[in-house]
Design an enzyme around this catalytic site. Sequence first.
Site, PDB file in Angstrom:
ATOM      1  N   HIS A  64      -3.844 -10.609 -42.715  1.00 24.53           N
ATOM      2  CA  HIS A  64      -5.183  -9.693 -42.608  1.00 24.53           C
ATOM      3  C   HIS A  64      -5.767  -9.989 -41.138  1.00 24.53           C
ATOM      4  O   HIS A  64      -5.753 -10.885 -40.574  1.00 24.53           O
ATOM      5  CB  HIS A  64      -6.029 -10.117 -43.615  1.00 24.53           C
ATOM      6  CG  HIS A  64      -6.445 -11.540 -43.635  1.00 24.53           C
ATOM      7  ND1 HIS A  64      -5.817 -12.751 -44.246  1.00 24.53           N
ATOM      8  CD2 HIS A  64      -7.504 -12.270 -43.124  1.00 24.53           C
ATOM      9  CE1 HIS A  64      -6.357 -13.812 -44.186  1.00 24.53           C
ATOM     10  NE2 HIS A  64      -7.479 -13.644 -43.525  1.00 24.53           N
ATOM     11  N   CYS A 193     -25.668 -37.386 -44.845  1.00 25.50           N
ATOM     12  CA  CYS A 193     -25.200 -37.903 -45.953  1.00 25.50           C
ATOM     13  C   CYS A 193     -25.517 -39.469 -46.249  1.00 25.50           C
ATOM     14  O   CYS A 193     -26.067 -39.987 -45.328  1.00 25.50           O
ATOM     15  CB  CYS A 193     -23.488 -37.816 -46.108  1.00 25.50           C
ATOM     16  SG  CYS A 193     -22.721 -38.799 -44.682  1.00 25.50           S
TER      17      CYS A 193
END
Length: 694
Positions: A64, A193
């Site tokens: 694609h 984090c």
Amino acid sequence: MSLITEDQVVLDLTGADRHEATRRLGERLVASGRCTDLDAFLGDVRKREETMATGLPGGIGIPHARSAAITEPSLVFGRSGDGIDWGAKDGPATLVFLIAAPEAGGDAHMQMLPKLARALMKKDFKAALAAATTEAEVVRIVSAEVELDQPVMAAAAAGTAGAGAGAAGTDTTGAAAPPAAKRVLNLVGVTSCPTGIAHTYMAAEGLENAAKAAGHTMKVETQGSAGSTPLSAAEIAAADAVIFAHDLPVKDAGRFAGKPLVDVGVKKGISDGPALVSQAEQLVTEWDADPSKREAAVAAAAAGGSSGGLTSKVESGASTGTKIRQWLMTGVSYMIPFVAAGGILIALSFMLAQVALGEQGAIEIVKYGLTAEGKYNITQSFSALSLESWAGLLFVIGGASFGFLVPILSGFIAFAIADRPGLVPGIVGGSIAATMGAGFLGGLATGFLAGFVARWIAHWKVAKGVRGVMPVVVIPLLSTLITAGLFITVLGRPIKALSDALTSGLNDMSGSSALLLGIVLGAMMGFDLGGPVNKAAYFFATAGLATAGTVADAPQLKIMAAVMAAGMVAPLAMALATTVRPHLFSEPERENGKAAWLLGASFISEGAIPFAAADPVRIITSSVVGSAVTGGLVMMFGATLRAPHGGIWVLPLIGNFLLFLLALVIGVLVMTAIVVALKSRDTHLAEVDASATV
């Protein structure tokens, strides 16, 4: 217009390779007038293939691309009897879809991929395509599953037509203007984090890649352990929307007031980047249509009085267990820089001392201090030409840094619970705990006690005249008095006794007991690769460094070495497995394997997550066994480590580093052997969601 016509179906697709087969499919687009330049389009397809193979398990290929040579969103279907290699690990593709979208038709492209992915997960859809006898039958089957929404189809067609008319000089006076091309957004974001080591940077990369794929620009501020370069005021002002992917509070979040905001946990930034970008697009559209939303956000920010700098935020809807973990990891994340600085300085001081003074260097150097007598007083005896003096200086500075471990751990646990009011009682309480010898257990106790006491006092309803002095006088005064008083008179002695018992137990560990602890910690490190179980083992190791202090061969240093070695096993093993048995892995996995060498060597367990996500049972099983072996061996060999992170980059600081490396190599080989054995037995590879490899 339909995505696929009978002219765009090839029931007898052939080709020496996938590129030749793609050309055959592309020729159908030229014949139907949907492709104006075949070579240009094929070049765009090949460029996409070079980024990541588009073959999927189950005999599927989905090449694609978006291309200026395509005039409208289109699908071309090809069926191959013998199959064509499209890069999937389970064999050649027999069903091939060529997806073509106009360069400005991003919405069409993004709609086709997930719709086709969902359709390909249906066995009856694939079976129907394999059994179809006519082109018309294929068109009917595909159109029933993968038709575009009409507004998107119309916008893509109108946009292409408008571009063609402009190029040809067609007079459009009086005609309705074609829909504008998709707006290019300028996005900014922040990621963080609890430990600021891996997820922070992985989320940033995920968001930036997702924004780029959607045709937007994005810059992310990573608030990690290595520090960050803040987004400039100009960059924030120019932003159309903001994405926060974080597990720690965003520093100075008030900078982003008045901007459409997507606010999620850090893991969403890694796994759901495209969805977050899509949410940002939707918010921008809504705010553009309703300016009152922007005005309300600005007013709310002004009323809230953004505090800037450090803020405290825990997910309001989180479970009690999740909140406790967030509070603990907030304390650990702020403590780690002190651990790293102090631990590495002390390790370097021992290395220099052994060079200068021989085998007794590590024993001699601990006598140095700021108030020591005679030559051991570094403030009076330091000589720039003396290696021993340098070793003593590093030891004193490292010891000073270590002195803050428990107070910082305690202070920022309280900070996570009560925001700024918790800092003073938390730090003071932690300092008292350290002075009493209660170690990190005392820091945990004072952190939680200070946080809850400060939060309780902060919610008192007081007279207006008292409100102004509550944050600067009343809350710190009373919360510190209560926290420190309770710890000194009630909690301190039993917690110190428990800490002494734990330390004594660790000191007495040898043989089977040390091996068993290493096995358990190693298995925890390998279980969820950066998740809660992994972080629990890491927390135990880093918190233990506070108890170890400046002792040269403390058992806590062996635990830290075992935890780090075990955390390196999974990514290194997956890197090795993809190298020695590449045919067992897909092309994307082989590419991930190349990156896993560096991630594993740097003690970033998350480098194995892509493999575990695709094949959780076999990878996690193998990881637990291999990591447990390494953890147990490191404890048995007696390797030690003061640095809380770093992997091979802190190898010179590891005691018995050759045995450390031996344990690591054995664990990696064990996990690799198990992974290869389990995957070699699998003759029916499970189908995966197509969108995971496009």
